[in-house]
Each structure stands twice: as structure tokens, then as C-alpha cells.
Design an enzyme around this catalytic site. Structure first.
Site, PDB file in Angstrom:
ATOM      1  N   GLU A  17       1.749 -17.365  13.153  1.00  0.00           N
ATOM      2  CA  GLU A  17       2.431 -16.070  12.955  1.00  0.00           C
ATOM      3  C   GLU A  17       1.398 -14.966  12.783  1.00  0.00           C
ATOM      4  O   GLU A  17       0.288 -15.210  12.299  1.00  0.00           O
ATOM      5  CB  GLU A  17       3.367 -16.159  11.745  1.00  0.00           C
ATOM      6  N   ARG A  19       2.742  -8.865   9.539  1.00  0.00           N
ATOM      7  CA  ARG A  19       2.205  -8.077   8.433  1.00  0.00           C
ATOM      8  C   ARG A  19       3.313  -7.859   7.419  1.00  0.00           C
ATOM      9  O   ARG A  19       4.425  -7.469   7.794  1.00  0.00           O
ATOM     10  CB  ARG A  19       1.728  -6.703   8.917  1.00  0.00           C
ATOM     11  N   GLU A  20       3.011  -8.089   6.149  1.00  0.00           N
ATOM     12  CA  GLU A  20       4.018  -7.807   5.136  1.00  0.00           C
ATOM     13  C   GLU A  20       4.349  -6.323   5.201  1.00  0.00           C
ATOM     14  O   GLU A  20       3.476  -5.499   5.453  1.00  0.00           O
ATOM     15  CB  GLU A  20       3.494  -8.191   3.751  1.00  0.00           C
ATOM     16  N   CYS A  79      -3.050 -13.421   3.207  1.00  0.00           N
ATOM     17  CA  CYS A  79      -3.703 -13.979   4.405  1.00  0.00           C
ATOM     18  C   CYS A  79      -5.219 -13.820   4.449  1.00  0.00           C
ATOM     19  O   CYS A  79      -5.944 -14.806   4.486  1.00  0.00           O
ATOM     20  CB  CYS A  79      -3.097 -13.342   5.650  1.00  0.00           C
TER      21      CYS A  79
HETATM   22  C1  UDX Z   1      -2.278  -9.726   7.741  1.00  0.00           C
HETATM   23  C2  UDX Z   1      -2.372  -9.619   9.274  1.00  0.00           C
HETATM   24  O1  UDX Z   1      -2.373  -8.246   9.667  1.00  0.00           O
HETATM   25  C3  UDX Z   1      -1.256 -10.372   9.934  1.00  0.00           C
HETATM   26  O2  UDX Z   1      -1.381 -10.317  11.330  1.00  0.00           O
HETATM   27  C4  UDX Z   1      -1.352 -11.811   9.430  1.00  0.00           C
HETATM   28  O3  UDX Z   1      -0.501 -12.678  10.044  1.00  0.00           O
HETATM   29  C5  UDX Z   1      -1.201 -11.854   7.929  1.00  0.00           C
HETATM   30  O4  UDX Z   1      -2.238 -11.070   7.360  1.00  0.00           O
HETATM   31  P1  UDX Z   1      -0.951  -8.503   5.796  1.00  0.00           P
HETATM   32  O5  UDX Z   1      -1.791  -9.316   4.861  1.00  0.00           O
HETATM   33  O6  UDX Z   1       0.511  -8.435   5.537  1.00  0.00           O
HETATM   34  O7  UDX Z   1      -1.118  -9.033   7.298  1.00  0.00           O
HETATM   35  O8  UDX Z   1      -1.468  -6.997   5.751  1.00  0.00           O
HETATM   36  P2  UDX Z   1      -2.432  -6.028   6.591  1.00  0.00           P
HETATM   37  O9  UDX Z   1      -1.673  -4.805   6.893  1.00  0.00           O
HETATM   38  O10 UDX Z   1      -3.085  -6.697   7.711  1.00  0.00           O
HETATM   39  O11 UDX Z   1      -3.507  -5.641   5.479  1.00  0.00           O
HETATM   40  C6  UDX Z   1      -4.310  -6.620   4.834  1.00  0.00           C
HETATM   41  C7  UDX Z   1      -5.223  -5.990   3.819  1.00  0.00           C
HETATM   42  O12 UDX Z   1      -6.217  -5.217   4.450  1.00  0.00           O
HETATM   43  C8  UDX Z   1      -4.538  -5.051   2.833  1.00  0.00           C
HETATM   44  O13 UDX Z   1      -5.087  -5.268   1.546  1.00  0.00           O
HETATM   45  C9  UDX Z   1      -4.891  -3.671   3.341  1.00  0.00           C
HETATM   46  O14 UDX Z   1      -4.895  -2.692   2.337  1.00  0.00           O
HETATM   47  C10 UDX Z   1      -6.282  -3.914   3.899  1.00  0.00           C
HETATM   48  N1  UDX Z   1      -6.681  -2.964   4.940  1.00  0.00           N
HETATM   49  C11 UDX Z   1      -6.075  -2.979   6.158  1.00  0.00           C
HETATM   50  C12 UDX Z   1      -7.716  -2.078   4.691  1.00  0.00           C
HETATM   51  O15 UDX Z   1      -8.285  -2.041   3.589  1.00  0.00           O
HETATM   52  N2  UDX Z   1      -8.110  -1.232   5.686  1.00  0.00           N
HETATM   53  C13 UDX Z   1      -7.532  -1.221   6.910  1.00  0.00           C
HETATM   54  O16 UDX Z   1      -7.967  -0.421   7.763  1.00  0.00           O
HETATM   55  C14 UDX Z   1      -6.464  -2.110   7.153  1.00  0.00           C
END
Ligand code: UDX
Length: 437
Positions: free
Chosen positions: A152, A155-156, A264
Site C-alpha cells: 500500500e 498517506r494518512e 511508516c
Molecule cells: C507515508 C507515505 O507517504 C505513504 O505512501 C506510505 O504508504 C505510508 O507512509 P504517511 O506516513 O501517512 O504516509 O505520511 P506522509 O504524508 O508521507 O508524511 C510522513 C512524514 O513526513 C510526516 O511526519 C510529515 O510531516 C513528514 N514530511 C513529509 C516532512 O517533514 N516534509 C515533507 O516534505 C513531507
């Protein structure tokens, strides 16, 4: 249309089950947690995920989606079994496969016809083979089965959209029969020409880790750049924007902050490093991203100390406790370490989060004083620290913030406040890579 059973009704299982039903399949979501199933049967969604309630309700009403705590029965009544159970981080960073292995055994014991076992849980390369061995060992009849990897990428906060309109679907198979079944499961997406990557099982398993680790590397890279930008009086936003204009780099995931968190990236980067280590492969880049991410929590605390060296007895409002907006998930949230650090420095901390406050208290800090609104939290505060970019905080009324606070000191850990406005109002502030512009 296929008869599908999804085992595990967490974020991934529930969104996938409801999404597969929306594609026209007949889906039964099952879980050994009878209480959770009872809630779902009554229309209560146990997690906060925008659009999920509507998706579930729609498919329950259309009689394509059901819930049961009887996992063996759900398996016997289905042709395709999706495994969406948790694979938490084990002691050495590896993914703990206890639940995945237990499901494989249950499937074997209920293999009353041909079945396809499809892994959605994030599992290390080689797990498909392991599942095959378990089923072959524990099955007690001649019925055939296939094992498939279908990671999968949800993204949450936007999981429903990610499932229904994905960038790509990755399917790892090792038989034409399995490929045919998976094409039927995702028929809707094949029709609308969603990119499909059909490959072998180990490749599909690694794609998931490669994707998440690469995004983690991007974030850690820009976070280190933000620290350098602050030291060099540069603007990290302009740096990220200019980098992103290069199509080879892309502008996504170049937003600096307090470091990645969630269910993740922290877990998957560690699991990948562990797998590589076990296979005798050096993964310097991923390991460095993990270290940089740990350091980034400390970088926020350093900015706080730099702005307000004496924190003992000061009232600090922490706005945003979730690891990202639009979720109530606090797993590996940067707020955990940062609130701890503030406490260690003797600060009197109050927290606010529109959705995740209860979870934060429950899992990390039962003593934390939680306020019901931003304005209650910042009342008489000496310092405001922003840790999650909730929309409500992006649009923060800065003149009112100044009026409410005892002293106008702000650390913007997500770079969501206007530097010009902060300056004009006379705030003392730090942010992530734009503090000195
Ligand atoms: C992630 C992946 O995007 C998704 O494809 C996977 O299956 C599960 O893990 P998620 O953990 O829900 O999804 O959130 P995501 O939006 O990817 O952000 C992850 C973390 O990175 C967050 O803590 C967010 O704040 C941080 N982040 C993201 C940053 O600090 N900077 C960015 O530019 C993007």
C-alpha cells in the site's frame, strides 16, 4: 468481481477493504479484535480518516462490505485474502512478522478451495516465500494457493483518495493464475488506465521500502539544508523551490520540519537498514537519513534554546501533537521528544491539537495539560511552538496571538507563519531554515 476477505481492520485494512468494495468486489473485513468489529458493525469508525466513514457507509449500504470477528469463516468464504495486519518495529529495527505468520497459518487451516493470499502489510523482502512455506506446511488438503505482494502507498489523512485514485498499483506475482485474479480485483483501475507495475514478489516487496526510504531521505536532506540555511542566513524555501524546478528532483517532500514521524517512515527505514545488514549490503544513505531524522528533533530544541535560553518556569504552548495534519495518529510524532525536551528544561508545557490530543496524552504524556483551543493554550504563554501544520494553525491570527501571549516568542517548526508579518508585529521567532532572512 471477487469475493475478498481483508484481515486486519487498522488504517490500511479498513481503507483497503472499503476501497476494494467500492471497486465492485464483495468484501468482508475481519479482525480478532471483536470490540472493533462490533463498532464497525454499528457504523462507528475507530480511527480519524477523512472520507472513510462515507466510503464505508456507502459500501455497507450497497451490501458489498461486511465485518466479522470470525476470521476462519471469512477466509473459508473468500477466494482472495488480503493481509493487512500490523508489522511493528522489533527490537533490532526489523519488522515483527508475528501477526503475518499467524494469518498465514490460519489461512492454511481454512484452505477449503483455491485461494490467493495477498500481502498489503509492509513486510521485508522474502516474506512472500515465508508465507508460502507456512501455508504449504500447515494445509491439510490438496487445494492450491498463490501468494501475492500488493504493497500500500496510503498517506494518512488522504488514504481514501490514495486508494481510489492511486499514482500506481504494484503487484508482485509468480503465477499467471494469480495475475489473472489480481487483474479482476483491480478491474476498475485497469479500466481507467491507472499505471500498474506487474512484477515478481521480491521486487514488489522492495518497491514499498525503496519508495518510503527515498522519501525519508528527501526529507532528511532538506531538514539538514534548513539547519545549514539558518546558520548561513539563507532561505530554505527558496532553495527547495529552485531545486524542485529541476524535473529530476521534483518539488515534493522538500518541506523542512521537525523530522518525519508516523507509522511508516521511521519503521520502514529501520526495517530496510536491518534487511540490508542481514544480507550483507551497506545502506549508508538510508542509515544517514535515519540519524538525521533523530537529530532533527534536537534541532528544534536547539532553536528553542537559542531563542529563549532560560526556559525554567516559562509557560510554553505546543500547538500540534499529531505527526502530520488530518490524522489523530501520534506514532513517532516529533512532539513526543520535543515536549519531553521542554519539560527537561523546566518549562511549564501546555498542548493543543484539534484531533490528536487525547492520543498524545494516552500514549506519551498523561500529565500534559491539554487545552481545548489554540487561544486557551497560548494565553499567558512565554513561547509558542508549532509542530503540526494544521490548516487552523496556518491561518493563525498573529496580532491576536501577540495580544494573548505574555511575551511574543514563537518557534515555527513547520514554517507556516509569515516571516514578514512576524517581523512587522515585533515577534521574536525562529523557524526551520528561514530564521535569519
Ligand atoms: C507515508 C507515505 O507517504 C505513504 O505512501 C506510505 O504508504 C505510508 O507512509 P504517511 O506516513 O501517512 O504516509 O505520511 P506522509 O504524508 O508521507 O508524511 C510522513 C512524514 O513526513 C510526516 O511526519 C510529515 O510531516 C513528514 N514530511 C513529509 C516532512 O517533514 N516534509 C515533507 O516534505 C513531507
Amino acid at each position: 468481481m471477487k469475493r475478498i476477505c481483508v484481515i486486519g481492520t487498522g488504517y490500511v485494512g479498513l481503507v483497503s477493504g472499503a476501497g476494494l468494495a467500492d471497486f465492485g468486489n464483495e468484501v468482508i473485513c475481519s479482525d480478532i479484535d471483536a470490540e472493533k468489529i462490533q463498532q464497525l458493525q454499528q457504523g462507528v469508525i475507530p480511527i480519524y480518516e477523512p472520507g472513510l466513514k462515507e466510503l464505508v457507509d456507502r459500501n455497507v449500504k450497497a451490501k458489498r462490505l461486511k465485518f466479522t470477528a470470525d476470521v476462519p469463516e471469512a477466509i473459508r468464504n473468500s477466494e482472495v485474502i488480503f493481509t493487512a495486519v500490523g508489522t511493528p518495529m522489533g527490537q533490532d529495527g526489523e519488522a515483527d512478522l508475528t501477526a503475518v505468520e499467524a494469518v498465514a497459518k490460519t489461512v492454511a487451516q481454512n484452505l477449503n478451495s483455491y485461494k490467493l493470499i495477498c500481502t498489503k502489510s509492509t513486510v521485508p523482502v522474502g516474506t512472500g516465500e515465508k508465507i508460502k512455506r507456512i501455508i504449504a506446511t500447515f494445509k491439510n488438503n490438496g487445494n492450491e494457493f498463490d501468494v501475492v505482494s500488493n504493497p500500500e502507498f496510503l498517506r494518512e489523512g488522504s488514504a481514501v483518495g490514495d486508494f481510489l485514485i492511486p499514482d500506481r498499483v504494484v503487484i508482485g506475482v509468480d503465477s499467471p493464475r494469480a495475475e489473472k485474479v489480481m487483474r479482476e480485483v483491480y478491474r476498475t483501475l485497469f479500466i481507467n488506465e491507472t499505471p500498474m507495475v506487474m512484477t515478481n514478489i521480491p521486487t514488489a516487496e522492495l518497491i514499498k521500502y525503496a519508495s518510503n526510504a527515498f522519501l525519508a531521505v528527501k526529507i532528511s536532506f532538506i531538514n539538514e539544508m534548513s539547519n545549514l540555511a539558518d546558520a548561513a542566513c539563507a532561505d530554505v524555501h527558496v532553495i527547495a523551490k529552485a531545486m524542485g524546478l529541476d524535473g529530476r528532483i521534483s518539488s515534493k517532500f522538500l518541506h523542512p520540519g521537525p523530522g518525519y514521524g508516523g507509522s511508516c517512515f521511521p519503521k520502514d527505514t529501520n526495517a530496510l537498514a536491518k534487511t540490508a545488514n542481514d544480507l550483507g549490503i551497506r545502506m549508508e544513505v538510508v542509515n544517514a537519513a535515519i540519524r538525521a531524522n533523530t537529530n532533527q528533533r534536537e534541532s528544534v530544541l536547539e532553536r528553542i534554546r537559542d531563542l529563549m535560553p532560560e526556559l525554567a518556569g516559562r509557560r510554553v504552548a505546543v500547538l500540534g501533537l499529531a505527526f502530520k495534519p488530518n490524522t489523530d495518529d501520534v506514532r513517532d510524532t516529533p512532539a513526543e521528544e520535543i515536549v519531553k525536551g521542554l519539560r527537561r528544561m523546566g518549562a511549564d508545557v501546555v498542548g493543543y491539537d484539534p484531533i490528536a490530543a487525547e492520543n498524545f496524552k494516552k500514549y506519551y504524556d498523561p500529565e500534559l495539560e491539554i487545552k481545548e483551543s489554540v487561544w486557551d493554550a497560548v494565553e499567558d504563554a512565554d513561547l509558542t511552538v508549532i509542530l503540526t501544520e494544521w490548516n487552523e494553525l496556518r491561518g493563525l491570527d498573529l496580532p491576536l496571538l501577540k495580544e494573548k501571549m505574555r511575551q511574543p516568542f514563537v518557534v515555527d517548526g513547520r514554517n507556516i507563519l509569515s516571516v514578514e508579518e512576524l517581523k512587522a508585529l515585533g515577534f521574536s521567532y525562529r523557524n526551520m531554515g528561514r530564521s535569519k532572512i
